[in-house]
Motif scaffolding. Structure first.
Motif, PDB file in Angstrom:
ATOM      1  N   UNK A 170       0.869  -1.196   0.000  1.00 22.77           N
ATOM      2  CA  UNK A 170       0.000   0.000   0.000  1.00 22.77           C
ATOM      3  C   UNK A 170       0.893   1.230   0.000  1.00 22.77           C
ATOM      4  N   UNK A 171       0.858   2.020  -1.069  1.00 18.61           N
ATOM      5  CA  UNK A 171       1.658   3.247  -1.071  1.00 18.61           C
ATOM      6  C   UNK A 171       0.896   4.387  -0.385  1.00 18.61           C
ATOM      7  N   UNK A 172       1.638   5.236   0.304  1.00 15.46           N
ATOM      8  CA  UNK A 172       1.097   6.469   0.892  1.00 15.46           C
ATOM      9  C   UNK A 172      -0.132   6.255   1.764  1.00 15.46           C
ATOM     10  N   UNK A 173      -0.014   5.337   2.723  1.00 18.61           N
ATOM     11  CA  UNK A 173      -1.064   5.196   3.742  1.00 18.61           C
ATOM     12  C   UNK A 173      -0.769   6.209   4.858  1.00 18.61           C
ATOM     13  N   UNK A 174      -1.680   6.309   5.834  1.00 17.75           N
ATOM     14  CA  UNK A 174      -1.485   7.238   6.949  1.00 17.75           C
ATOM     15  C   UNK A 174      -1.558   6.479   8.264  1.00 17.75           C
ATOM     16  N   UNK A 175      -0.714   6.860   9.201  1.00 17.41           N
ATOM     17  CA  UNK A 175      -0.724   6.243  10.523  1.00 17.41           C
ATOM     18  C   UNK A 175      -1.775   6.930  11.393  1.00 17.41           C
ATOM     19  N   UNK A 176      -2.707   6.134  11.928  1.00 15.15           N
ATOM     20  CA  UNK A 176      -3.717   6.663  12.842  1.00 15.15           C
ATOM     21  C   UNK A 176      -3.164   6.695  14.253  1.00 15.15           C
TER      22      UNK A 176
END
Length: 213
Positions: free
Chosen positions: A155-161
Protein backbone atom coordinates in the motif's frame (compact mmCIF):
# COMPACT_ATOMS: atom_id res chain seq x y z
CA UNK A 1 -37.92 68.31 74.38
CA UNK A 2 -39.60 64.89 74.71
CA UNK A 3 -40.98 65.12 71.17
CA UNK A 4 -37.55 66.07 69.83
CA UNK A 5 -36.01 62.99 71.52
CA UNK A 6 -38.69 60.73 70.05
CA UNK A 7 -38.08 62.15 66.59
CA UNK A 8 -34.34 61.57 66.96
CA UNK A 9 -34.96 57.95 68.01
CA UNK A 10 -37.20 57.31 65.00
CA UNK A 11 -34.58 58.78 62.66
CA UNK A 12 -31.84 56.51 64.02
CA UNK A 13 -34.03 53.42 63.77
CA UNK A 14 -34.76 54.16 60.06
CA UNK A 15 -31.09 53.67 59.28
CA UNK A 16 -30.90 50.34 61.14
CA UNK A 17 -28.11 48.25 59.43
CA UNK A 18 -30.30 45.17 59.60
CA UNK A 19 -32.73 46.84 57.23
CA UNK A 20 -29.95 47.48 54.69
CA UNK A 21 -28.73 43.87 54.97
CA UNK A 22 -32.28 42.64 54.39
CA UNK A 23 -32.61 44.75 51.23
CA UNK A 24 -29.27 43.43 49.95
CA UNK A 25 -30.35 39.82 50.52
CA UNK A 26 -33.61 40.39 48.65
CA UNK A 27 -31.79 41.95 45.68
CA UNK A 28 -29.25 39.11 45.59
CA UNK A 29 -32.05 36.56 45.67
CA UNK A 30 -33.88 38.23 42.78
CA UNK A 31 -30.70 38.42 40.70
CA UNK A 32 -29.91 34.75 41.41
CA UNK A 33 -33.37 33.58 40.41
CA UNK A 34 -33.22 35.67 37.23
CA UNK A 35 -29.86 34.11 36.30
CA UNK A 36 -31.20 30.58 36.86
CA UNK A 37 -34.28 31.27 34.73
CA UNK A 38 -32.15 32.79 31.96
CA UNK A 39 -29.80 29.79 31.92
CA UNK A 40 -32.68 27.31 31.92
CA UNK A 41 -34.32 29.22 29.08
CA UNK A 42 -31.21 29.13 26.84
CA UNK A 43 -31.64 26.93 23.79
CA UNK A 44 -29.21 25.54 21.22
CA UNK A 45 -29.72 24.83 17.53
CA UNK A 46 -29.35 21.09 16.91
CA UNK A 47 -30.13 18.97 13.87
CA UNK A 48 -32.92 16.39 14.08
CA UNK A 49 -33.44 13.48 11.70
CA UNK A 50 -36.31 14.28 9.36
CA UNK A 51 -36.71 10.58 8.56
CA UNK A 52 -34.93 7.45 9.76
CA UNK A 53 -31.24 7.54 8.78
CA UNK A 54 -29.41 4.25 8.21
CA UNK A 55 -25.75 3.36 7.88
CA UNK A 56 -24.31 4.76 4.65
CA UNK A 57 -26.84 7.59 4.25
CA UNK A 58 -25.50 11.04 3.43
CA UNK A 59 -26.59 14.01 5.54
CA UNK A 60 -26.78 17.48 4.06
CA UNK A 61 -28.51 20.57 5.44
CA UNK A 62 -31.55 19.84 3.30
CA UNK A 63 -31.95 16.35 4.79
CA UNK A 64 -32.41 17.38 8.42
CA UNK A 65 -34.44 19.80 10.54
CA UNK A 66 -32.94 22.43 12.80
CA UNK A 67 -34.57 22.49 16.23
CA UNK A 68 -33.84 24.78 19.16
CA UNK A 69 -33.79 22.75 22.37
CA UNK A 70 -32.49 23.07 25.90
CA UNK A 71 -29.39 20.89 26.18
CA UNK A 72 -27.48 22.42 29.06
CA UNK A 73 -24.00 20.92 29.01
CA UNK A 74 -24.91 18.22 26.45
CA UNK A 75 -24.61 20.39 23.34
CA UNK A 76 -21.16 19.00 22.52
CA UNK A 77 -22.68 15.54 21.94
CA UNK A 78 -24.87 16.50 18.98
CA UNK A 79 -24.61 17.77 15.41
CA UNK A 80 -25.05 21.56 15.30
CA UNK A 81 -24.81 23.94 12.32
CA UNK A 82 -21.15 24.56 13.19
CA UNK A 83 -20.46 20.80 13.04
CA UNK A 84 -22.12 20.07 9.68
CA UNK A 85 -19.48 20.64 6.98
CA UNK A 86 -20.39 21.90 3.53
CA UNK A 87 -19.72 18.45 2.02
CA UNK A 88 -22.09 16.84 4.51
CA UNK A 89 -21.69 13.83 6.78
CA UNK A 90 -21.98 10.04 6.53
CA UNK A 91 -24.25 8.04 8.85
CA UNK A 92 -22.38 5.29 10.73
CA UNK A 93 -25.26 3.97 12.86
CA UNK A 94 -29.06 4.21 12.65
CA UNK A 95 -30.75 7.42 13.82
CA UNK A 96 -34.53 7.28 14.19
CA UNK A 97 -36.85 9.94 12.71
CA UNK A 98 -37.27 12.83 15.13
CA UNK A 99 -34.11 11.94 17.08
CA UNK A 100 -31.38 14.48 17.78
CA UNK A 101 -28.40 13.44 15.65
CA UNK A 102 -25.49 12.41 17.93
CA UNK A 103 -21.94 13.12 16.80
CA UNK A 104 -21.18 9.48 17.56
CA UNK A 105 -23.62 8.37 14.83
CA UNK A 106 -21.93 10.20 11.94
CA UNK A 107 -18.56 10.50 10.26
CA UNK A 108 -16.97 12.51 7.48
CA UNK A 109 -17.49 11.72 3.80
CA UNK A 110 -13.87 10.55 3.72
CA UNK A 111 -15.17 7.33 5.29
CA UNK A 112 -16.66 6.39 1.92
CA UNK A 113 -13.27 5.79 0.35
CA UNK A 114 -10.89 5.03 3.21
CA UNK A 115 -10.90 2.92 6.35
CA UNK A 116 -8.50 1.97 9.10
CA UNK A 117 -7.16 -1.45 10.07
CA UNK A 118 -4.66 -2.66 12.66
CA UNK A 119 -1.66 -4.69 11.49
CA UNK A 120 1.33 -6.16 13.26
CA UNK A 121 4.56 -4.99 11.70
CA UNK A 122 8.18 -6.04 12.05
CA UNK A 123 10.74 -4.96 12.77
CA UNK A 124 9.78 -2.21 15.20
CA UNK A 125 8.79 1.14 13.75
CA UNK A 126 11.30 3.86 13.09
CA UNK A 127 11.25 6.78 15.56
CA UNK A 128 10.11 9.09 12.75
CA UNK A 129 6.86 7.11 12.30
CA UNK A 130 4.21 8.71 14.51
CA UNK A 131 0.48 9.32 14.38
CA UNK A 132 -0.25 11.29 11.20
CA UNK A 133 2.84 10.07 9.33
CA UNK A 134 2.57 9.17 5.65
CA UNK A 135 3.95 5.67 5.17
CA UNK A 136 4.32 2.89 2.63
CA UNK A 137 3.17 -0.56 3.73
CA UNK A 138 5.57 -3.25 2.55
CA UNK A 139 5.03 -7.01 2.62
CA UNK A 140 7.40 -9.94 2.13
CA UNK A 141 5.44 -12.99 1.05
CA UNK A 142 5.98 -16.05 3.24
CA UNK A 143 7.37 -18.95 1.21
CA UNK A 144 8.27 -21.41 3.98
CA UNK A 145 8.33 -21.87 7.75
CA UNK A 146 10.91 -19.12 8.10
CA UNK A 147 11.50 -18.05 4.52
CA UNK A 148 10.18 -14.96 2.76
CA UNK A 149 10.28 -13.60 -0.76
CA UNK A 150 11.80 -10.15 -1.41
CA UNK A 151 9.48 -7.42 -0.04
CA UNK A 152 7.42 -5.13 -2.20
CA UNK A 153 5.12 -2.16 -1.61
CA UNK A 154 1.64 -3.39 -0.71
CA UNK A 155 0.00 0.00 0.00
CA UNK A 156 1.66 3.25 -1.07
CA UNK A 157 1.10 6.47 0.89
CA UNK A 158 -1.06 5.20 3.74
CA UNK A 159 -1.49 7.24 6.95
CA UNK A 160 -0.72 6.24 10.52
CA UNK A 161 -3.72 6.66 12.84
CA UNK A 162 -2.01 5.51 16.03
CA UNK A 163 0.71 3.23 17.30
CA UNK A 164 -0.54 0.57 19.70
CA UNK A 165 1.64 -0.46 22.61
CA UNK A 166 1.67 -4.24 23.13
CA UNK A 167 1.41 -5.11 26.81
CA UNK A 168 1.31 -8.20 29.00
CA UNK A 169 1.74 -11.64 27.46
CA UNK A 170 1.18 -10.24 23.96
CA UNK A 171 4.18 -7.92 24.17
CA UNK A 172 7.03 -8.73 21.80
CA UNK A 173 10.45 -7.28 21.18
CA UNK A 174 10.55 -7.82 17.41
CA UNK A 175 7.43 -5.99 16.27
CA UNK A 176 4.61 -3.56 16.95
CA UNK A 177 0.96 -3.05 16.14
CA UNK A 178 -0.08 0.03 14.22
CA UNK A 179 -3.43 1.33 13.00
CA UNK A 180 -3.23 2.63 9.45
CA UNK A 181 -5.68 4.52 7.24
CA UNK A 182 -5.81 3.21 3.68
CA UNK A 183 -8.12 3.14 0.65
CA UNK A 184 -10.92 0.58 0.99
CA UNK A 185 -9.82 -1.03 -2.26
CA UNK A 186 -6.53 -2.02 -0.59
CA UNK A 187 -8.05 -3.67 2.50
CA UNK A 188 -8.46 -7.10 0.88
CA UNK A 189 -4.82 -7.31 -0.15
CA UNK A 190 -3.60 -6.30 3.32
CA UNK A 191 -5.86 -8.78 5.12
CA UNK A 192 -4.81 -11.55 2.77
CA UNK A 193 -1.17 -10.80 3.41
CA UNK A 194 -1.72 -10.81 7.18
CA UNK A 195 -3.67 -14.10 6.98
CA UNK A 196 -0.85 -15.71 4.98
CA UNK A 197 1.68 -14.79 7.66
CA UNK A 198 3.64 -12.44 5.41
CA UNK A 199 6.15 -10.09 7.02
CA UNK A 200 4.50 -6.65 6.99
CA UNK A 201 6.55 -3.50 7.49
CA UNK A 202 5.73 0.21 7.61
CA UNK A 203 8.23 2.67 6.15
CA UNK A 204 8.01 6.46 6.40
CA UNK A 205 7.47 8.13 3.01
CA UNK A 206 9.31 11.32 3.93
CA UNK A 207 12.80 11.34 5.37
CA UNK A 208 13.11 13.45 8.53
CA UNK A 209 14.61 16.91 8.15
CA UNK A 210 18.23 17.06 9.27
CA UNK A 211 18.49 18.36 12.82
CA UNK A 212 14.79 17.79 13.55
CA UNK A 213 13.95 16.35 16.94
Amino acid sequence: MKKLAEKSTRTRSWFDPRFAIGIALVVASVVGVAAIVTTADRTSGVYVARSTLVVGDHIDVGDVNLEHVRLGGSEARYVTPARLPREGLLVTRTVQAGELIPLGAVGTRAGESVTSIVVSVRPTLAASVVAGSAVDVWAAKKTGSSQFAPPGVLVPAASVVRIIADTGLMATTDGQSVEILLPKGMVGAVLESVANGDAVSVVAVDAPVAGAK
